[in-house]
Design a protein around this motif. Sequence first.
Motif, PDB file in Angstrom:
ATOM      1  N   UNK A   1       0.870  -1.262  -0.042  1.00  0.00           N
ATOM      2  CA  UNK A   1      -0.026   0.160   0.059  1.00  0.00           C
ATOM      3  C   UNK A   1       0.979   1.365   0.006  1.00  0.00           C
ATOM      4  N   UNK A   2       1.845   1.321   0.948  1.00  0.00           N
ATOM      5  CA  UNK A   2       2.513   2.400   1.039  1.00  0.00           C
ATOM      6  C   UNK A   2       3.678   2.631  -0.037  1.00  0.00           C
TER       7      UNK A   2
ATOM      8  N   UNK B   1       0.428   8.026  -3.437  1.00  0.00           N
ATOM      9  CA  UNK B   1      -0.276   7.688  -2.123  1.00  0.00           C
ATOM     10  C   UNK B   1      -1.472   8.556  -1.739  1.00  0.00           C
ATOM     11  N   UNK B   2      -2.628   8.434  -1.875  1.00  0.00           N
ATOM     12  CA  UNK B   2      -3.658   9.206  -1.736  1.00  0.00           C
ATOM     13  C   UNK B   2      -4.203   9.019  -0.038  1.00  0.00           C
ATOM     14  N   UNK B   3      -4.221   9.782   0.915  1.00  0.00           N
ATOM     15  CA  UNK B   3      -4.695   9.444   1.999  1.00  0.00           C
ATOM     16  C   UNK B   3      -5.819  10.557   2.255  1.00  0.00           C
ATOM     17  N   UNK B   4      -7.005   9.913   2.586  1.00  0.00           N
ATOM     18  CA  UNK B   4      -8.312  10.806   2.838  1.00  0.00           C
ATOM     19  C   UNK B   4      -8.213  11.044   4.340  1.00  0.00           C
TER      20      UNK B   4
ATOM     21  N   UNK C   1      -4.538  14.029   1.226  1.00  0.00           N
ATOM     22  CA  UNK C   1      -3.295  14.120   1.287  1.00  0.00           C
ATOM     23  C   UNK C   1      -2.697  13.278   0.180  1.00  0.00           C
ATOM     24  N   UNK C   2      -2.181  13.928  -0.955  1.00  0.00           N
ATOM     25  CA  UNK C   2      -1.469  12.947  -1.961  1.00  0.00           C
ATOM     26  C   UNK C   2      -0.120  13.283  -2.029  1.00  0.00           C
ATOM     27  N   UNK C   3       0.585  12.138  -1.478  1.00  0.00           N
ATOM     28  CA  UNK C   3       2.065  12.149  -1.304  1.00  0.00           C
ATOM     29  C   UNK C   3       2.780  11.346  -2.448  1.00  0.00           C
TER      30      UNK C   3
ATOM     31  N   UNK D   1      -9.549   7.000   6.082  1.00  0.00           N
ATOM     32  CA  UNK D   1      -9.500   6.159   5.111  1.00  0.00           C
ATOM     33  C   UNK D   1      -8.390   6.633   4.215  1.00  0.00           C
ATOM     34  N   UNK D   2      -7.906   5.731   3.430  1.00  0.00           N
ATOM     35  CA  UNK D   2      -6.873   5.848   2.456  1.00  0.00           C
ATOM     36  C   UNK D   2      -7.242   5.682   1.248  1.00  0.00           C
TER      37      UNK D   2
END
Length: 168
Positions: free
Chosen positions: A33-34, A39-42, A68-70, A167-168
Amino acid sequence: MTLPLEILYIRLRNELEACHHYLPQEFDLSEERLTKLPLRVEVGMEGIPGPVMENGKLVYRYSHRLDLIIGREYPFEKPLVIWKTPIYHPNIMMPEDGGHVCIKLLSEWSFNSTLFNFIKGLESLLLSPNGNSPFGTDTCTAAAQYFNSTPRRTPPVIVAPAPKVVGQ
C-alpha cells in the motif's frame, strides 16, 4: 531527489503510525500500500470548528474532509492538499475553486516536516484564519475582508472525538 523506496516506505509507515496514535484511525501500513505512489490519504477532521458562510451568516462546521496526495519525491516534496468540504476561510479554497490550502507548514516544507505536524497545523489554521494573506479567489478574499473587519469570537471546540483520518 528521492529516498530509496524501502526508506520511503519506512518513513511513511512511521509517520502514519504517529498519526494513528493521535487520530483514532486504522491505516493500511503494508509495504504494498505505502509504496504505490502517489499515495492518496483521505483525512477526516472531527471536532475542530471551521468557518462556513450559510445564508449570509457565519457558522461553524465541525466535520472536514481533505485529501493528502503523497508523491515519490516525499519528503523532499510537500504533499498535495485538496480540501473537500465547504469552508469560508481566507487561507483555504472552496472545493470548487481547487481546494488548495495556504499554510506556512506547506510553504516551509522540508525533509524534517511530518504529516502529523501538518495535520496539527491545519487545526490551528481552522481556528485562526489569517485575513492578511488570502488566496485570490472571490470566496477567500471575501472571507479575509470578513475576518479583518469582524471582532473574533472563539468558537467552541468539541473535545471528543479527536480529529481522525477516515481512510486511505
